[in-house]
Scaffold this active site. Structure first.
Site, mmCIF file in Angstrom:
data_model
loop_
_atom_site.group_PDB
_atom_site.id
_atom_site.type_symbol
_atom_site.label_atom_id
_atom_site.label_comp_id
_atom_site.label_asym_id
_atom_site.label_seq_id
_atom_site.Cartn_x
_atom_site.Cartn_y
_atom_site.Cartn_z
ATOM 1 C CB SER A 177 -19.661 55.497 6.832
ATOM 2 O OG SER A 177 -19.627 54.407 7.730
ATOM 3 C CG ASP B 29 -9.015 41.642 -0.887
ATOM 4 O OD1 ASP B 29 -9.145 41.283 0.291
ATOM 5 O OD2 ASP B 29 -8.719 40.859 -1.812
ATOM 6 C CG ASP C 260 -5.200 38.555 -0.328
ATOM 7 O OD1 ASP C 260 -6.388 38.884 -0.498
ATOM 8 O OD2 ASP C 260 -4.247 39.127 -0.874
#
Length: 804
Positions: A277, A349, A352
């Protein structure tokens, strides 16, 4: 003619529906489908042919007016927020009910209920990832912390349910008729679940693959092939930014035990490289009229019905217009009388993986430090159309659900992997957008973002007062360097996240000296940012092209910003093609077709316009060359990721004799030029074959952009071979199945000028003329005027409905 075309389309779709249903023994009931009073014929009318001037909507405190414009965009005028969101629920369901319900069924892992066992594994994975679990916690958070927002969501649900109750069999969306099921009541839970579904669409992780890469390459070579920052980093927040806060200290364990054997399970589906985007805002100092201009174009899968539903929402206190998500309240990307805002995915991130050691086969306890902690066991009943339900036992530990275990996708390896994800935590993203809808200045914008957790987004901002801003917002764990980059030991408490980065430490900028803010899914910051930042999928080309143009431009107009959203310049090709041509040398000069293709490439101006042939040639040459280079990288069993395009081009350009280019399966020593020539041979073969079978290899014909119905087998409800340019890694990132799902440009002057478009239409009904009417506008880089309308304006009204 329209009825005839729709009849043919429906006939093909019914046939496809029958083919799909054969394996599960379900055939759509043809008699009801063909019933002229209740079947598909009733879905062949457009909304303006079935317009109602007055309707009853219970639980309103005052009448609500809805004015539809010539594109079927509703402008809803209410006296208060509860009435406004109740009417929004009704109006949205009227045009997008099947889409709303189908997407939340997908998010809940309930597709098997309507299509049979073909969707069982998908439903199992969805449930094991914990989307519904996260939505349950989100709803609980609202109940305990924000009864006002919950009341608005419940009003919206009431509006949806009143529409469902009003539905006759004839007006039932055609997908229900083909798949032979009925809508069920909407709820506040489904709205929260929809926002979790968006988080799942936009998040990725490569922990398991990086674990394998570390074992395969060693740390030094891993760092070389997968650097955490590119050579040329042009981040979201300008590199000159000074961080004026004291970061929370992080303690890294003295020693870390990583797995000593490869991880063999199949990783989760990841976002496609090169799609993404864009958003940006330029200050009045850079614009012709002296007012800030904001632009936003989120790139997602190109689907019908369209992801977005445009509308205006107005009360005496505020008026907002833009793109909404069917099933969620308010406007997600849009503008009001004072500010404009937009969003792009912030690739950080946020989930996990932890290896769990159970005490015994009962899985009632797991090791954590020096103790055994109890688990929670949840049995998921997955209903299957035409068959008995499937029962799936999912174990939950304090990190989250154990997604992979001996019963699911672990036939090659005995594993127990738990997923820790910010989307599993109680949060209130809905409040962020409701507050943005009413915000008047930068302070209001900042307060709204403080409620936002996931998926991480780059929120761009511009105001009438002249401010422009960008903030990367989400709930981000505090991690030591490389924490979460690799698979972790869940029995070691040192592997825990160490809290969360405070909101006022999240990367942000206000009125930077350069006169613009921008994001295109690239690195959020430069290395000076004091917290650890990592993701595998950062963009390296769109952002640099965007920032280059924003630095160059002055006296910027709205038309300049429209053109930039539709910009087809291929920066990757500009940087890679000269390297390829140099490495190719005079190889293949005797091949006439090869000479022709090479000459077309040499004459290319690097614009991926739809009529150009060079982009087709380049895309094949590039992909085939990379396939040759990395064909022996890893094996066919162990999941890994390959070095990205940016890093591969760096190696080709600066290290053409590196041993990485040598193939074990070939005699002699291979270098970069070998792979470039292999790629060129493949280019010649593939394009020659294309010309023989398909003819013209112009870019639009070659990439075949398709806007696909949410049920892939309903091909007759899709639009294929859309004539448009662009591609992955290009600002106009329109590929075969991905592209700008919404384009918006807003100039924040005394009278706001706004324009928007998306690849579809307002209607979810394939028989309506408003189902796909904006696709040609979108494909040509054109826009619809999005100026706000007043309640007393009678201009351009297609339908006017009063709810009492």
């Amino acid at each position: 003619m329209k009825y005839f075309s729709f009849l043919i389309a429906l006939g093909i779709t019914i046939f496809l529906g029958i083919i799909v249903s054969k394996p599960i023994g379900q055939i759509p009931p043809l008699a009801p489908l063909l019933d002229p009073f209740h079947g598909f014929w009733q879905n062949s009318y457009s909304e303006d042919q079935m317009a109602e001037t007055e309707m009853s909507l219970e639980n309103l405190s005052a009448p609500v007016e809805v004015h539809y414009d010539e594109n079927l965009i509703p402008h809803i005028f209410a006296q208060n927020d509860l009435d406004l969101y109740r009417a929004q629920g009704f109006v949205t369901a009227k045009h997008r009910l099947w889409q709303m319900e189908f997407q939340t069924r997908a998010a809940a892992g309930r597709i098997s209920e309507i299509v049979g066992p073909v969707a069982l594994e998908l439903d199992r994975m969805t449930r094991r990832k914990g989307l519904a679990y996260g939505a349950e916690l989100g709803l609980k958070f609202l109940e305990e912390n924000d009864p006002e927002t919950l009341a608005f969501i419940e009003a919206y649900a009431d509006g949806v349910n009143q529409y469902i109750e009003s539905l006759t069999l004839g007006r039932l969306p055609v997908e229900y008729k083909i798949l032979n099921y009925r809508p069920e009541p909407w709820s506040a839970f489904k709205t929260v679940l929809l926002l979790k579904y968006m988080s799942d669409m936009l998040v990725g992780d490569r922990d398991l693959e990086y674990t394998n890469l570390r074992q395969m390459l060693g740390q030094t070579q891993l760092n070389r092939l997968f650097p955490e920052f590119p050579v040329e980093n042009d981040p979201v927040i300008e590199a000159e930014k000074i961080w004026d806060f004291e970061p929370i200290p992080v303690s890294k364990p003295d020693s870390i035990d990583y797995p000593d054997s490869p991880v063999l399970i199949q990783p989760l589906t990841q976002p496609i490289e090169g799609t993404g985007s864009n958003n940006w805002a330029v200050s009045g100092a850079k614009t012709k009229n002296g007012y800030p201009i904001l632009a936003n174009d989120p790139h997602l899968s190109l689907n019908l019905p369209s992801l977005w539903f445009s509308l205006q929402l107005t009360t005496p206190e505020h008026s907002v217009k833009g793109a909404s998500l069917p099933g969620a309240l308010g406007v997600i990307s849009g503008f009001n009388e004072s500010i404009a805002w937009g969003v792009t995915n912030a690739t950080k991130d946020a989930r996990d993986w932890y290896k769990i050691e159970f005490q015994d086969d009962s899985r009632k306890a797991y090791r954590y430090g020096n103790e055994w902690k109890p688990t929670t066991i949840k049995v998921e009943e997955i209903k299957i159309k035409g068959e008995a339900s499937f029962l799936d036992t999912v174990i939950y530990v304090h990190y989250g659900p154990v997604v992979y275990d001996k019963s699911f996708r672990s036939d090659r390896q005995d594993v127990n992997f738990a997923l820790k994800w910010t989307a599993h935590e109680g949060s209130n993203e809905q409040k962020t957008f409701l507050m943005l809808n009413k915000a008047k200045n930068h302070s209001d914008y900042s307060q709204a973002l403080n409620h936002y957790t996931a998926p991480a987004q780059n929120f761009v901002f511009a105001s009438k007062s002249g401010d422009i801003a960008m903030r990367i917002q989400g709930k981000f764990p505090i991690k030591w360097k490389e924490q979460g980059k690799f698979f972790m030991d869940g029995s070691d408490p040192r592997m825990e996240w160490q809290g969360y980065i405070p909101n006022d430490h999240n990367p942000a900028t206000l009125n930077p000296e350069r006169g613009f803010v921008s994001s295109a899914n690239q690195h959020p910051v430069d290395p000076s940012y004091p917290y650890y930042v990592f993701d595998n999928s950062y963009e390296h080309y769109r952002n640099r092209r965007l920032n280059r143009r924003l630095r160059e431009l002055s006296d910027i107009t709205v038309d300049d910003m429209k053109a930039l959203q539709f910009d087809d310049y291929y920066l990757q090709a500009e940087e890679a093609l000269p390297v390829f041509i140099q490495l190719l040398g005079d190889y293949n000069s005797s091949n006439e077709k090869g000479k022709k293709y090479l000459e077309e490439l040499k004459e290319w101006d690097f614009y991926a316009d739809p009529n150009q042939k060079a982009p087709s040639l380049y895309s094949v040459w590039f992909s085939e060359t990379l396939e040759s280079i990395w064909s022996e990288f890893g094996d066919q069993v162990t999941p890994i990721v390959r070095p990205n395009s940016y890093q591969t081009i760096e190696l080709l350009k600066n290290h053409p004799l590196d041993s990485l280019f040598d193939l074990k399966s070939r005699e002699g020593v291979q270098s970069a030029d070998y792979h470039v020539r292999v790629g060129f041979d493949s280019l010649v073969h593939k394009i020659q074959s294309w010309e023989q079978s398909e003819g013209d290899y112009s870019w639009a014909n070659f990439k075949k952009t398709t806007i696909q119905h949410l049920v892939p087998n309903f091909k007759s409800f899709s639009v294929t071979n859309v004539y448009t340019g662009g591609g992955a890694g290009i600002l106009n990132a329109t590929g075969p199945r991905h592209g700008a799902s919404w384009r918006m440009v807003v100039e924040m002057g005394p009278e706001i000028n706004a324009f928007g478009v998306y690849p579809g239409g307002q209607s979810g009904n394939p028989g309506s003329r408003f189902y796909d009417n904006m696709i040609p506008i979108w494909a040509n880089g054109e826009y619809v005027d999005f100026k706000q309308r007043k309640i007393d304006s009678q201009d351009g009204i297609l339908i006017k409905t009063i709810f009492n």
